[in-house]
Motif scaffolding. Structure first.
Motif, PDB file in Angstrom:
ATOM      1  N   GLU A 199     -17.693 -12.348   5.539  1.00  0.00           N
ATOM      2  CA  GLU A 199     -18.532 -12.800   4.419  1.00  0.00           C
ATOM      3  C   GLU A 199     -17.830 -13.819   3.530  1.00  0.00           C
ATOM      4  O   GLU A 199     -17.745 -13.661   2.317  1.00  0.00           O
ATOM      5  CB  GLU A 199     -19.032 -11.604   3.610  1.00  0.00           C
ATOM      6  N   ASN A 200     -17.285 -14.879   4.128  1.00  0.00           N
ATOM      7  CA  ASN A 200     -16.597 -15.973   3.425  1.00  0.00           C
ATOM      8  C   ASN A 200     -15.365 -15.537   2.634  1.00  0.00           C
ATOM      9  O   ASN A 200     -14.974 -16.177   1.664  1.00  0.00           O
ATOM     10  CB  ASN A 200     -17.557 -16.748   2.523  1.00  0.00           C
ATOM     11  N   GLU A 201     -14.778 -14.438   3.024  1.00  0.00           N
ATOM     12  CA  GLU A 201     -13.533 -13.975   2.415  1.00  0.00           C
ATOM     13  C   GLU A 201     -12.556 -13.626   3.531  1.00  0.00           C
ATOM     14  O   GLU A 201     -12.934 -13.093   4.563  1.00  0.00           O
ATOM     15  CB  GLU A 201     -13.781 -12.754   1.541  1.00  0.00           C
ATOM     16  N   LEU A 202     -11.298 -13.961   3.318  1.00  0.00           N
ATOM     17  CA  LEU A 202     -10.268 -13.672   4.304  1.00  0.00           C
ATOM     18  C   LEU A 202      -9.668 -12.300   4.103  1.00  0.00           C
ATOM     19  O   LEU A 202      -9.439 -11.874   2.972  1.00  0.00           O
ATOM     20  CB  LEU A 202      -9.134 -14.701   4.205  1.00  0.00           C
ATOM     21  N   MET A 203      -9.405 -11.634   5.192  1.00  0.00           N
ATOM     22  CA  MET A 203      -8.606 -10.417   5.194  1.00  0.00           C
ATOM     23  C   MET A 203      -7.302 -10.827   5.877  1.00  0.00           C
ATOM     24  O   MET A 203      -7.319 -11.397   6.976  1.00  0.00           O
ATOM     25  CB  MET A 203      -9.318  -9.300   5.941  1.00  0.00           C
ATOM     26  N   VAL A 204      -6.184 -10.573   5.222  1.00  0.00           N
ATOM     27  CA  VAL A 204      -4.888 -11.059   5.675  1.00  0.00           C
ATOM     28  C   VAL A 204      -4.056  -9.887   6.175  1.00  0.00           C
ATOM     29  O   VAL A 204      -3.947  -8.859   5.498  1.00  0.00           O
ATOM     30  CB  VAL A 204      -4.152 -11.781   4.519  1.00  0.00           C
ATOM     31  N   HIS A 205      -3.467 -10.049   7.374  1.00  0.00           N
ATOM     32  CA  HIS A 205      -2.684  -8.982   7.978  1.00  0.00           C
ATOM     33  C   HIS A 205      -1.376  -9.509   8.555  1.00  0.00           C
ATOM     34  O   HIS A 205      -1.319 -10.622   9.056  1.00  0.00           O
ATOM     35  CB  HIS A 205      -3.462  -8.315   9.120  1.00  0.00           C
ATOM     36  N   GLN A 206      -0.377  -8.671   8.476  1.00  0.00           N
ATOM     37  CA  GLN A 206       0.900  -8.933   9.139  1.00  0.00           C
ATOM     38  C   GLN A 206       0.876  -8.191  10.469  1.00  0.00           C
ATOM     39  O   GLN A 206       0.470  -7.037  10.528  1.00  0.00           O
ATOM     40  CB  GLN A 206       2.052  -8.410   8.287  1.00  0.00           C
ATOM     41  N   VAL A 207       1.324  -8.869  11.533  1.00  0.00           N
ATOM     42  CA  VAL A 207       1.389  -8.230  12.839  1.00  0.00           C
ATOM     43  C   VAL A 207       2.752  -7.546  12.953  1.00  0.00           C
ATOM     44  O   VAL A 207       3.795  -8.188  12.838  1.00  0.00           O
ATOM     45  CB  VAL A 207       1.209  -9.255  13.974  1.00  0.00           C
ATOM     46  N   GLU A 208       2.738  -6.235  13.145  1.00  0.00           N
ATOM     47  CA  GLU A 208       3.976  -5.461  13.256  1.00  0.00           C
ATOM     48  C   GLU A 208       4.538  -5.550  14.672  1.00  0.00           C
ATOM     49  O   GLU A 208       3.853  -5.993  15.598  1.00  0.00           O
ATOM     50  CB  GLU A 208       3.710  -3.997  12.886  1.00  0.00           C
ATOM     51  N   SER A 209       5.769  -5.132  14.857  1.00  0.00           N
ATOM     52  CA  SER A 209       6.439  -5.233  16.156  1.00  0.00           C
ATOM     53  C   SER A 209       5.741  -4.424  17.252  1.00  0.00           C
ATOM     54  O   SER A 209       5.825  -4.764  18.424  1.00  0.00           O
ATOM     55  CB  SER A 209       7.903  -4.805  16.046  1.00  0.00           C
ATOM     56  N   ASP A 210       5.010  -3.375  16.874  1.00  0.00           N
ATOM     57  CA  ASP A 210       4.287  -2.580  17.865  1.00  0.00           C
ATOM     58  C   ASP A 210       2.871  -3.102  18.110  1.00  0.00           C
ATOM     59  O   ASP A 210       2.100  -2.511  18.853  1.00  0.00           O
ATOM     60  CB  ASP A 210       4.242  -1.106  17.459  1.00  0.00           C
ATOM     61  N   GLY A 211       2.509  -4.226  17.467  1.00  0.00           N
ATOM     62  CA  GLY A 211       1.196  -4.828  17.649  1.00  0.00           C
ATOM     63  C   GLY A 211       0.158  -4.381  16.647  1.00  0.00           C
ATOM     64  O   GLY A 211      -0.938  -4.914  16.614  1.00  0.00           O
ATOM     65  N   SER A 212       0.490  -3.397  15.827  1.00  0.00           N
ATOM     66  CA  SER A 212      -0.456  -2.946  14.807  1.00  0.00           C
ATOM     67  C   SER A 212      -0.495  -3.954  13.654  1.00  0.00           C
ATOM     68  O   SER A 212       0.368  -4.815  13.534  1.00  0.00           O
ATOM     69  CB  SER A 212      -0.076  -1.557  14.298  1.00  0.00           C
ATOM     70  N   LEU A 213      -1.518  -3.833  12.823  1.00  0.00           N
ATOM     71  CA  LEU A 213      -1.689  -4.731  11.690  1.00  0.00           C
ATOM     72  C   LEU A 213      -1.498  -3.993  10.376  1.00  0.00           C
ATOM     73  O   LEU A 213      -1.967  -2.870  10.219  1.00  0.00           O
ATOM     74  CB  LEU A 213      -3.092  -5.342  11.716  1.00  0.00           C
ATOM     75  N   SER A 214      -0.808  -4.642   9.445  1.00  0.00           N
ATOM     76  CA  SER A 214      -0.640  -4.113   8.087  1.00  0.00           C
ATOM     77  C   SER A 214      -1.324  -5.077   7.130  1.00  0.00           C
ATOM     78  O   SER A 214      -1.087  -6.288   7.186  1.00  0.00           O
ATOM     79  CB  SER A 214       0.844  -4.007   7.717  1.00  0.00           C
ATOM     80  N   SER A 215      -2.172  -4.547   6.258  1.00  0.00           N
ATOM     81  CA  SER A 215      -2.910  -5.389   5.324  1.00  0.00           C
ATOM     82  C   SER A 215      -1.978  -6.035   4.299  1.00  0.00           C
ATOM     83  O   SER A 215      -1.081  -5.398   3.756  1.00  0.00           O
ATOM     84  CB  SER A 215      -3.970  -4.561   4.600  1.00  0.00           C
ATOM     85  N   LEU A 216      -2.235  -7.312   4.044  1.00  0.00           N
ATOM     86  CA  LEU A 216      -1.525  -8.052   3.004  1.00  0.00           C
ATOM     87  C   LEU A 216      -2.494  -8.492   1.902  1.00  0.00           C
ATOM     88  O   LEU A 216      -2.137  -9.300   1.051  1.00  0.00           O
ATOM     89  CB  LEU A 216      -0.831  -9.285   3.602  1.00  0.00           C
ATOM     90  N   ASP A 217      -3.713  -7.959   1.926  1.00  0.00           N
ATOM     91  CA  ASP A 217      -4.740  -8.373   0.973  1.00  0.00           C
ATOM     92  C   ASP A 217      -4.308  -8.179  -0.475  1.00  0.00           C
ATOM     93  O   ASP A 217      -4.672  -8.977  -1.341  1.00  0.00           O
ATOM     94  CB  ASP A 217      -6.046  -7.614   1.212  1.00  0.00           C
ATOM     95  N   ASP A 218      -3.530  -7.150  -0.743  1.00  0.00           N
ATOM     96  CA  ASP A 218      -3.130  -6.873  -2.124  1.00  0.00           C
ATOM     97  C   ASP A 218      -2.152  -7.911  -2.679  1.00  0.00           C
ATOM     98  O   ASP A 218      -1.904  -7.946  -3.875  1.00  0.00           O
ATOM     99  CB  ASP A 218      -2.543  -5.468  -2.246  1.00  0.00           C
ATOM    100  N   LEU A 219      -1.630  -8.789  -1.825  1.00  0.00           N
ATOM    101  CA  LEU A 219      -0.706  -9.830  -2.276  1.00  0.00           C
ATOM    102  C   LEU A 219      -1.430 -11.083  -2.765  1.00  0.00           C
ATOM    103  O   LEU A 219      -0.810 -11.973  -3.342  1.00  0.00           O
ATOM    104  CB  LEU A 219       0.245 -10.224  -1.148  1.00  0.00           C
ATOM    105  N   PHE A 220      -2.743 -11.143  -2.533  1.00  0.00           N
ATOM    106  CA  PHE A 220      -3.528 -12.323  -2.871  1.00  0.00           C
ATOM    107  C   PHE A 220      -4.703 -11.933  -3.759  1.00  0.00           C
ATOM    108  O   PHE A 220      -5.280 -10.859  -3.603  1.00  0.00           O
ATOM    109  CB  PHE A 220      -4.063 -12.989  -1.594  1.00  0.00           C
ATOM    110  N   THR A 221      -5.053 -12.827  -4.671  1.00  0.00           N
ATOM    111  CA  THR A 221      -6.224 -12.585  -5.508  1.00  0.00           C
ATOM    112  C   THR A 221      -7.483 -12.816  -4.679  1.00  0.00           C
ATOM    113  O   THR A 221      -7.441 -13.419  -3.606  1.00  0.00           O
ATOM    114  CB  THR A 221      -6.255 -13.529  -6.724  1.00  0.00           C
ATOM    115  N   GLU A 222      -8.601 -12.359  -5.202  1.00  0.00           N
ATOM    116  CA  GLU A 222      -9.875 -12.567  -4.524  1.00  0.00           C
ATOM    117  C   GLU A 222     -10.167 -14.058  -4.370  1.00  0.00           C
ATOM    118  O   GLU A 222     -10.660 -14.499  -3.339  1.00  0.00           O
ATOM    119  CB  GLU A 222     -10.989 -11.885  -5.326  1.00  0.00           C
ATOM    120  N   ASP A 223      -9.840 -14.845  -5.389  1.00  0.00           N
ATOM    121  CA  ASP A 223     -10.056 -16.286  -5.338  1.00  0.00           C
ATOM    122  C   ASP A 223      -9.198 -16.948  -4.253  1.00  0.00           C
ATOM    123  O   ASP A 223      -9.637 -17.890  -3.604  1.00  0.00           O
ATOM    124  CB  ASP A 223      -9.769 -16.945  -6.684  1.00  0.00           C
TER     125      ASP A 223
END
Length: 63
Positions: free
Chosen positions: A33-57
């Motif tokens: 919905e025109n908003e990015l969800m940002v994730h870090q790819v971990e060494s085991d292939g799983s994703l960790s959310s980085l959304d809390d590091l960025f403002t909604e804007d």
């Protein structure tokens, strides 16, 4: 195309439907919905959310 909210780079590769990968800072971006969800790819292939590091804007897509 949009820019990576982390490094402001435009070197994004499409890896799936509405999913992108930044080749500059190695994070995965998903569009919802025109908003990015940002994730870090971990060494085991799983994703960790980085959304809390960025403002909604910062996560809004500017096509």
């Amino acid at each position: 195309m949009f820019e990576c909210p982390n490094c402001n780079g435009k070197d994004l590769g499409k890896i799936g439907t509405q999913q992108y990968y930044c080749w500059n800072c190695f994070i995965e971006l998903s569009v919802y919905e025109n908003e990015l969800m940002v994730h870090q790819v971990e060494s085991d292939g799983s994703l960790s959310s980085l959304d809390d590091l960025f403002t909604e804007d910062e996560r809004k897509i500017q096509w």
